[in-house]
Design a protein around this motif. Structure first.
Motif, PDB file in Angstrom:
ATOM      1  N   LYS A 171       2.714 -20.216  -0.081  1.00  0.00           N
ATOM      2  CA  LYS A 171       1.116 -20.079   0.038  1.00  0.00           C
ATOM      3  C   LYS A 171       0.301 -20.100  -1.257  1.00  0.00           C
ATOM      4  N   ILE A 172       1.424 -20.328  -2.380  1.00  0.00           N
ATOM      5  CA  ILE A 172       0.349 -20.406  -3.536  1.00  0.00           C
ATOM      6  C   ILE A 172       1.073 -21.878  -4.276  1.00  0.00           C
ATOM      7  N   LEU A 173       2.575 -22.774  -3.610  1.00  0.00           N
ATOM      8  CA  LEU A 173       3.178 -24.235  -3.970  1.00  0.00           C
ATOM      9  C   LEU A 173       2.106 -24.674  -3.130  1.00  0.00           C
ATOM     10  N   ASN A 174       1.477 -24.725  -1.871  1.00  0.00           N
ATOM     11  CA  ASN A 174       0.799 -25.670  -1.304  1.00  0.00           C
ATOM     12  C   ASN A 174      -0.346 -25.762  -2.186  1.00  0.00           C
ATOM     13  N   CYS A 175      -0.139 -25.244  -3.457  1.00  0.00           N
ATOM     14  CA  CYS A 175      -1.623 -25.376  -3.636  1.00  0.00           C
ATOM     15  C   CYS A 175      -1.375 -26.504  -4.824  1.00  0.00           C
ATOM     16  N   ILE A 176      -0.807 -26.656  -5.201  1.00  0.00           N
ATOM     17  CA  ILE A 176       0.169 -27.331  -6.802  1.00  0.00           C
ATOM     18  C   ILE A 176      -0.554 -28.229  -6.462  1.00  0.00           C
ATOM     19  N   ASP A 177      -0.712 -29.635  -5.006  1.00  0.00           N
ATOM     20  CA  ASP A 177      -0.642 -30.773  -5.526  1.00  0.00           C
ATOM     21  C   ASP A 177      -1.955 -30.841  -5.278  1.00  0.00           C
ATOM     22  N   ASP A 178      -3.450 -30.366  -5.421  1.00  0.00           N
ATOM     23  CA  ASP A 178      -4.552 -29.802  -5.964  1.00  0.00           C
ATOM     24  C   ASP A 178      -5.277 -29.448  -7.288  1.00  0.00           C
ATOM     25  N   ILE A 179      -3.824 -29.218  -7.898  1.00  0.00           N
ATOM     26  CA  ILE A 179      -3.995 -28.735  -9.453  1.00  0.00           C
ATOM     27  C   ILE A 179      -2.962 -29.539 -10.344  1.00  0.00           C
ATOM     28  N   LEU A 180      -3.193 -30.521 -10.350  1.00  0.00           N
ATOM     29  CA  LEU A 180      -1.631 -31.347 -11.078  1.00  0.00           C
ATOM     30  C   LEU A 180      -2.189 -31.659 -12.248  1.00  0.00           C
ATOM     31  N   LEU A 181      -3.294 -31.397 -12.106  1.00  0.00           N
ATOM     32  CA  LEU A 181      -4.114 -32.018 -13.564  1.00  0.00           C
ATOM     33  C   LEU A 181      -4.785 -30.770 -14.400  1.00  0.00           C
ATOM     34  N   ARG A 182      -4.540 -30.577 -16.173  1.00  0.00           N
ATOM     35  CA  ARG A 182      -5.511 -29.283 -16.511  1.00  0.00           C
ATOM     36  C   ARG A 182      -6.542 -28.916 -15.395  1.00  0.00           C
ATOM     37  N   ASP A 183      -6.947 -27.700 -16.174  1.00  0.00           N
ATOM     38  CA  ASP A 183      -8.489 -27.833 -15.329  1.00  0.00           C
ATOM     39  C   ASP A 183      -8.769 -27.726 -14.296  1.00  0.00           C
ATOM     40  N   GLY A 184      -7.543 -27.982 -13.251  1.00  0.00           N
ATOM     41  CA  GLY A 184      -7.690 -28.298 -11.294  1.00  0.00           C
ATOM     42  C   GLY A 184      -7.986 -26.806 -11.087  1.00  0.00           C
ATOM     43  N   ALA A 185      -8.647 -27.260 -10.102  1.00  0.00           N
ATOM     44  CA  ALA A 185      -9.058 -26.029  -9.512  1.00  0.00           C
ATOM     45  C   ALA A 185      -9.071 -26.025  -7.789  1.00  0.00           C
ATOM     46  N   ALA A 186      -8.625 -24.826  -6.722  1.00  0.00           N
ATOM     47  CA  ALA A 186      -8.761 -25.115  -5.307  1.00  0.00           C
ATOM     48  C   ALA A 186      -8.833 -23.783  -5.086  1.00  0.00           C
ATOM     49  N   SER A 187      -9.202 -23.486  -3.930  1.00  0.00           N
ATOM     50  CA  SER A 187      -8.646 -21.809  -3.139  1.00  0.00           C
ATOM     51  C   SER A 187      -7.327 -22.135  -2.410  1.00  0.00           C
ATOM     52  N   ILE A 188      -7.245 -20.351  -2.399  1.00  0.00           N
ATOM     53  CA  ILE A 188      -5.871 -20.627  -1.901  1.00  0.00           C
ATOM     54  C   ILE A 188      -6.256 -21.138  -0.241  1.00  0.00           C
ATOM     55  N   LYS A 189      -5.684 -21.530   0.367  1.00  0.00           N
ATOM     56  CA  LYS A 189      -5.885 -21.481   1.585  1.00  0.00           C
ATOM     57  C   LYS A 189      -5.279 -20.570   2.557  1.00  0.00           C
ATOM     58  N   GLN A 190      -4.636 -19.821   2.198  1.00  0.00           N
ATOM     59  CA  GLN A 190      -4.000 -18.453   3.281  1.00  0.00           C
ATOM     60  C   GLN A 190      -4.001 -17.379   2.006  1.00  0.00           C
ATOM     61  N   SER A 191      -4.290 -16.244   2.883  1.00  0.00           N
ATOM     62  CA  SER A 191      -4.493 -15.083   2.660  1.00  0.00           C
ATOM     63  C   SER A 191      -3.456 -14.618   2.107  1.00  0.00           C
ATOM     64  N   LEU A 192      -2.880 -14.100   0.701  1.00  0.00           N
ATOM     65  CA  LEU A 192      -2.396 -13.581  -0.345  1.00  0.00           C
ATOM     66  C   LEU A 192      -2.167 -12.521   0.300  1.00  0.00           C
ATOM     67  N   ASP A 193      -0.867 -12.025   0.738  1.00  0.00           N
ATOM     68  CA  ASP A 193      -0.381 -10.294   0.553  1.00  0.00           C
ATOM     69  C   ASP A 193       0.606 -10.519  -0.800  1.00  0.00           C
ATOM     70  N   VAL A 194      -0.004 -10.341  -1.581  1.00  0.00           N
ATOM     71  CA  VAL A 194       1.159  -9.679  -3.158  1.00  0.00           C
ATOM     72  C   VAL A 194       1.921  -8.814  -2.988  1.00  0.00           C
ATOM     73  N   LYS A 195       2.028  -7.754  -1.937  1.00  0.00           N
ATOM     74  CA  LYS A 195       3.425  -6.967  -2.155  1.00  0.00           C
ATOM     75  C   LYS A 195       4.180  -8.149  -1.939  1.00  0.00           C
ATOM     76  N   LYS A 196       4.628  -8.936  -1.073  1.00  0.00           N
ATOM     77  CA  LYS A 196       5.788  -9.357  -1.481  1.00  0.00           C
ATOM     78  C   LYS A 196       6.086 -10.567  -2.518  1.00  0.00           C
ATOM     79  N   LEU A 197       5.291 -10.391  -3.556  1.00  0.00           N
ATOM     80  CA  LEU A 197       5.717 -10.934  -4.978  1.00  0.00           C
ATOM     81  C   LEU A 197       6.380  -9.605  -5.400  1.00  0.00           C
ATOM     82  N   PHE A 198       6.024  -8.727  -5.289  1.00  0.00           N
ATOM     83  CA  PHE A 198       6.736  -7.681  -6.124  1.00  0.00           C
ATOM     84  C   PHE A 198       8.206  -7.031  -5.631  1.00  0.00           C
ATOM     85  N   PRO A 199       9.228  -7.321  -6.290  1.00  0.00           N
ATOM     86  CA  PRO A 199      10.535  -6.064  -5.984  1.00  0.00           C
ATOM     87  C   PRO A 199       9.919  -5.178  -5.194  1.00  0.00           C
TER      88      PRO A 199
END
Length: 278
Positions: A171-199
């Motif tokens: 869900k993060i990587l799907n936004c990378i093409d929109d922010i390849l350059l410094r100061d590029g910004a984008a909205s997170i397209k899908q709601s992030l379940d951040v618990k799945k980024l923790f052990p």
């Protein structure tokens, strides 16, 4: 043409190699020469089990509104959200409740390196940092960051190994093409379940007093580094290396890709490392 000249040309004051690299940060950012800097090599044999860390266990909660926007800062991606979003970190090593500010990541040019903290001398492929500020002692996050009392921020460090694909991270990587350059910004397209980024085990961690690992390197941080890692695939890590530190396409070249965006470990200088596990 030296890298230092190039970094100046594209409007950067610091970087990770050469004249603008970590060894010279203190020339422009005096706090970087402090005696309680981060990251460090956490030697588990020297860490002291503190039973108090288990009496009131560490707890943290974040709602999805904390993770709505992603930005290329020129040194990493940064994800943040609405000021009104519900969040909190308290318990264990954290005395006052802290509010979520942002999270970002550090990685290497390949899967053999990339983390900022080392564990028993071992480097990992990356490290996520969840930054939270002390809203009880400070009126805003800027004041919390400016302090040198290790009570302004709590940063939760999640070490990353190369391994199984992490679908939530997509869900993060799907936004990378929109922010390849410094100061590029984008909205997170899908709601992030951040618990799945923790052990899965967030009760076992090391904690110590340290600093920001990027300029201005103020010594405002209480660090919590989890013992258990998460995994990302090689392909997922490779996607992060597509980002650039430059603002304009005509400035972009391979040397300006974001990779090896980690600070080398700093001296412990007598600081204590505590741990929540035996």
């Amino acid at each position: 043409m030296t890298e230092s000249f190039e970094l100046s040309k594209i409007g950067l004051e610091w970087g990770y190699q050469g004249e603008y690299g970590p060894l010279n940060w203190c020339s422009k950012f005096p706090h970087a020469a402090g005696n309680a800097q981060s990251p460090i090599d956490i030697q588990d044999k020297d860490a002291v089990f503190d039973q108090n860390l288990t009496k009131k266990p560490l707890k943290f909660f974040y709602d999805a509104q904390n993770f709505t926007t992603i930005v290329n800062t020129g040194s990493s991606f940064k994800i943040s959200g609405l000021e009104s979003a519900n969040s909190g970190v308290v318990g264990g090593a954290v005395q006052d409740e802290h509010k979520f500010l942002q999270f970002h990541m550090h990685w290497g040019k390949d899967g053999s390196t990339g983390s900022e903290h080392l564990i028993n001398g071992k480097c990992f492929a990356g490290e996520l940092h969840f930054v939270n500020w002390n809203r009880k002692k400070y009126s805003n996050d800027s004041d919390a960051i400016s302090t040198n009392g290790h009570d302004g921020l709590v940063v939760l460090g999640v070490l990353v190994n190369v391994g199984e694909h992490n679908s939530e991270f997509d869900k993060i990587l799907n936004c990378i093409d929109d922010i390849l350059l410094r100061d590029g910004a984008a909205s997170i397209k899908q709601s992030l379940d951040v618990k799945k980024l923790f052990p899965s085990d967030v009760t076992s961690y090391w904690t110590y007093d340290g600093s920001l690992t990027t300029p201005p390197c103020t010594q405002c941080v209480k660090w919590i580094v989890f013992r258990e890692c998460i995994t990302l695939s090689d392909a997922q890590l490779a996607k992060l290396r597509q980002m650039y530190i430059c603002k304009r396409e005509d400035q972009c070249c391979e040397m300006f890709r974001i990779k090896d965006n980690f600070r080398p470990v700093c001296d412990l200088n007598g600081r204590k490392i505590l741990k929540s596990f035996n």
